[in-house]
Motif scaffolding. Structure first.
Motif, PDB file in Angstrom:
ATOM      1  N   LYS A  80       0.928  -1.296  -0.055  1.00 52.21           N
ATOM      2  CA  LYS A  80      -0.060   0.002  -0.082  1.00 52.21           C
ATOM      3  C   LYS A  80       0.799   1.217  -0.010  1.00 52.21           C
ATOM      4  CE  LYS A  80      -2.266  -1.880   3.664  1.00 52.21           C
ATOM      5  NZ  LYS A  80      -1.968  -3.222   3.475  1.00 52.21           N
ATOM      6  N   TYR A 121       6.808   2.366  12.373  1.00 57.82           N
ATOM      7  CA  TYR A 121       5.831   1.612  11.750  1.00 57.82           C
ATOM      8  C   TYR A 121       5.244   0.768  12.619  1.00 57.82           C
ATOM      9  CZ  TYR A 121       5.193  -1.273   7.473  1.00 57.82           C
ATOM     10  OH  TYR A 121       4.813  -1.784   6.202  1.00 57.82           O
ATOM     11  N   THR A 174       7.550  -6.723   4.270  1.00 63.39           N
ATOM     12  CA  THR A 174       7.741  -6.344   2.717  1.00 63.39           C
ATOM     13  C   THR A 174       7.883  -4.800   2.318  1.00 63.39           C
ATOM     14  OG1 THR A 174       6.289  -8.140   2.678  1.00 63.39           O
ATOM     15  CG2 THR A 174       6.339  -6.873   0.653  1.00 63.39           C
ATOM     16  N   THR A 175       6.801  -4.143   2.972  1.00 61.67           N
ATOM     17  CA  THR A 175       6.753  -2.826   2.558  1.00 61.67           C
ATOM     18  C   THR A 175       8.079  -2.004   3.373  1.00 61.67           C
ATOM     19  OG1 THR A 175       4.501  -2.490   2.507  1.00 61.67           O
ATOM     20  CG2 THR A 175       5.677  -0.681   3.278  1.00 61.67           C
ATOM     21  N   GLU A 229       5.556  -4.967  15.683  1.00 59.13           N
ATOM     22  CA  GLU A 229       4.682  -5.916  15.133  1.00 59.13           C
ATOM     23  C   GLU A 229       4.371  -6.798  16.242  1.00 59.13           C
ATOM     24  OE1 GLU A 229       3.013  -6.815  12.239  1.00 59.13           O
ATOM     25  OE2 GLU A 229       2.747  -8.583  13.468  1.00 59.13           O
ATOM     26  N   ILE A 230       3.048  -7.025  16.272  1.00 56.35           N
ATOM     27  CA  ILE A 230       2.646  -7.835  17.654  1.00 56.35           C
ATOM     28  C   ILE A 230       2.615  -9.382  17.415  1.00 56.35           C
ATOM     29  CG2 ILE A 230       0.151  -8.012  16.619  1.00 56.35           C
ATOM     30  CD1 ILE A 230      -0.807  -7.319  19.696  1.00 56.35           C
ATOM     31  N   ALA A 231       2.546 -10.004  16.152  1.00 56.72           N
ATOM     32  CA  ALA A 231       2.554 -11.434  15.956  1.00 56.72           C
ATOM     33  C   ALA A 231       4.130 -11.881  15.907  1.00 56.72           C
ATOM     34  CB  ALA A 231       1.840 -11.642  14.635  1.00 56.72           C
ATOM     35  N   PRO A 276       5.263 -13.174  11.778  1.00 62.68           N
ATOM     36  CA  PRO A 276       5.932 -12.342  10.865  1.00 62.68           C
ATOM     37  C   PRO A 276       7.093 -11.582  11.305  1.00 62.68           C
ATOM     38  CG  PRO A 276       3.688 -11.441  11.577  1.00 62.68           C
ATOM     39  CD  PRO A 276       3.807 -12.839  11.982  1.00 62.68           C
ATOM     40  N   GLU A 297       5.904  -5.950  20.010  1.00 59.48           N
ATOM     41  CA  GLU A 297       4.844  -5.248  20.912  1.00 59.48           C
ATOM     42  C   GLU A 297       3.507  -5.125  20.285  1.00 59.48           C
ATOM     43  OE1 GLU A 297       3.879  -5.043  23.758  1.00 59.48           O
ATOM     44  OE2 GLU A 297       5.566  -4.972  24.890  1.00 59.48           O
ATOM     45  N   ALA A 342       0.750  -2.408  19.502  1.00 57.65           N
ATOM     46  CA  ALA A 342       0.857  -0.815  19.134  1.00 57.65           C
ATOM     47  C   ALA A 342       0.026  -0.188  20.222  1.00 57.65           C
ATOM     48  CB  ALA A 342       0.816  -0.760  17.693  1.00 57.65           C
ATOM     49  N   ASN A 343      -1.268  -0.765  20.788  1.00 52.34           N
ATOM     50  CA  ASN A 343      -1.999  -0.330  21.804  1.00 52.34           C
ATOM     51  C   ASN A 343      -1.459   0.267  22.982  1.00 52.34           C
ATOM     52  OD1 ASN A 343      -5.019  -0.620  20.728  1.00 52.34           O
ATOM     53  ND2 ASN A 343      -4.264  -2.485  20.517  1.00 52.34           N
ATOM     54  N   ASP A 373      -0.201   0.344   9.644  1.00 53.50           N
ATOM     55  CA  ASP A 373      -0.803  -0.495   8.925  1.00 53.50           C
ATOM     56  C   ASP A 373      -1.294  -1.858   9.876  1.00 53.50           C
ATOM     57  OD1 ASP A 373      -1.970  -1.809   6.765  1.00 53.50           O
ATOM     58  OD2 ASP A 373       0.125  -2.436   5.892  1.00 53.50           O
ATOM     59  N   VAL A 374      -2.042  -1.516  10.708  1.00 50.59           N
ATOM     60  CA  VAL A 374      -2.543  -2.635  11.556  1.00 50.59           C
ATOM     61  C   VAL A 374      -3.696  -3.308  11.400  1.00 50.59           C
ATOM     62  CG1 VAL A 374      -1.066  -1.643  13.670  1.00 50.59           C
ATOM     63  CG2 VAL A 374      -3.325  -0.866  13.165  1.00 50.59           C
ATOM     64  N   ILE A 398      -5.191   4.055  18.119  1.00 51.81           N
ATOM     65  CA  ILE A 398      -3.707   3.654  18.033  1.00 51.81           C
ATOM     66  C   ILE A 398      -2.839   4.866  17.506  1.00 51.81           C
ATOM     67  CG2 ILE A 398      -2.071   2.019  17.155  1.00 51.81           C
ATOM     68  CD1 ILE A 398      -4.297  -0.181  17.086  1.00 51.81           C
TER      69      ILE A 398
HETATM   70  C1  LIG Z   1      -1.472  -5.720   6.923  1.00 53.28           C
HETATM   71  S1  LIG Z   1      -0.674  -6.371   7.905  1.00 53.28           S
HETATM   72  C2  LIG Z   1       0.868  -5.489   7.595  1.00 53.28           C
HETATM   73  C3  LIG Z   1       1.650  -5.645   6.223  1.00 53.28           C
HETATM   74  C4  LIG Z   1       2.981  -4.730   6.525  1.00 53.28           C
HETATM   75  N1  LIG Z   1       2.439  -3.419   6.768  1.00 53.28           N
HETATM   76  C5  LIG Z   1       3.423  -4.943   4.608  1.00 53.28           C
HETATM   77  O1  LIG Z   1       2.832  -3.807   4.098  1.00 53.28           O
HETATM   78  O2  LIG Z   1       4.293  -5.361   4.578  1.00 53.28           O
HETATM   79  C6  LIG Z   1      -0.974  -5.923   9.540  1.00 53.28           C
HETATM   80  C7  LIG Z   1       0.020  -6.428  10.509  1.00 53.28           C
HETATM   81  O3  LIG Z   1      -0.377  -5.625  11.730  1.00 53.28           O
HETATM   82  C8  LIG Z   1      -0.088  -6.433  12.552  1.00 53.28           C
HETATM   83  N2  LIG Z   1      -0.824  -5.978  13.849  1.00 53.28           N
HETATM   84  C9  LIG Z   1      -2.128  -5.945  14.086  1.00 53.28           C
HETATM   85  N3  LIG Z   1      -2.515  -5.560  15.377  1.00 53.28           N
HETATM   86  C10 LIG Z   1      -1.338  -5.065  15.921  1.00 53.28           C
HETATM   87  C11 LIG Z   1      -0.999  -4.231  17.039  1.00 53.28           C
HETATM   88  N4  LIG Z   1      -2.074  -3.924  17.706  1.00 53.28           N
HETATM   89  N5  LIG Z   1       0.188  -3.924  17.203  1.00 53.28           N
HETATM   90  C12 LIG Z   1       1.205  -4.244  16.555  1.00 53.28           C
HETATM   91  N6  LIG Z   1       1.005  -4.929  15.270  1.00 53.28           N
HETATM   92  C13 LIG Z   1      -0.214  -5.153  15.030  1.00 53.28           C
HETATM   93  C14 LIG Z   1      -0.457  -7.676  12.442  1.00 53.28           C
HETATM   94  O4  LIG Z   1      -0.042  -8.746  13.135  1.00 53.28           O
HETATM   95  C15 LIG Z   1      -0.310  -7.784  10.838  1.00 53.28           C
HETATM   96  O5  LIG Z   1       1.280  -8.441  10.825  1.00 53.28           O
END
Ligand SMILES: C[S@@+](CC[C@H](N)C(=O)[O-])C[C@H]1O[C@@H](n2cnc3c(N)ncnc32)[C@H](O)[C@@H]1O
Length: 184
Positions: free
Chosen positions: A9, A32, A39-40, A57-59, A62, A81, A83-84, A102-103, A111
């Protein structure tokens, strides 16, 4: 990078309007939120030379990919962590020049605001807003208006942009900490 904007995006946005990151100079610090597998992030490092990116990144899955992709790259500071909770990483992340978010969560505006209060005294917010994550059935214009109003508590909105290839998203481009009267 032509052709890759279907995957990112951010690239899609920059292809459509390259001026958006003009104010984010070489050596900028970027936060970020939702860095995914990186990727981005690769494109961002290329387009904003000498920048440093705090990649939240929470997960874990990835994040493992991101870690292997950027192993030894001193421009990327990975943060596993939620992001909240910016208070949890406020000891690691410095003040930044830009937040890119981009969450894909229902409370995206909240957030962005929370993180801006900690880390963005003056700078740019680019928020990729996944409309269906906020409300699956409401009309697009209603969701956009609600998000806009919420962001306006803390930011001045510059543009709301629809992205080619990413029809389910809307991009909010906003600024914080600038003097309204001087336009500086
Ligand atoms: C659409 S994907 C991101 C793709 C990435 N931005 C890219 O363009 O390469 C959304 C990501 O946000 C992460 N995410 C969702 N909620 C989150 C949070 N509360 N804190 C941090 N990361 C979060 C998800 O685990 C996921 O990996």
């Amino acid at each position: 990078m032509k052709g890759k904007s279907k995957r990112s995006k951010f690239l899609s946005l920059i292809e459509k309007n390259p001026k958006i990151i003009r104010g984010v100079g070489e050596g900028a610090k970027i936060l970020y939120l939702g860095a995914g597998a990186g990727t981005t992030l690769r494109f961002m490092l290329e387009l904003i030379p000498h920048s440093h990116v705090y990649a939240v990144e929470i997960a874990p899955k990835p994040m493992r990919k991101l870690l292997s992709l950027f192993k030894g790259n001193e421009r990327v500071i990975p943060v596993l962590e939620d992001a909240n909770h910016p208070e949890r990483y406020s000891g690691i992340v410095e003040k930044v020049d830009m937040i890119y978010q981009d969450v894909a969560q229902p409370n995206q505006a909240e957030i962005a605001i929370k993180n801006a209060r900690y880390f963005l005294d003056r700078g740019l917010l680019i928020m990729m807003c996944k409309l269906k994550s906020i409300d699956f059935s409401a009309p697009r214009s209603k969701i956009v208006n609600e998000v806009r109003k919420e962001l306006e508590e803390e930011f001045k909105i510059d543009e709301i942009i629809r992205l080619p290839y990413h029809k389910d998203h809307v991009c909010f481009v906003a600024r914080r900490g600038y003097d309204e009267d001087s336009g500086a």
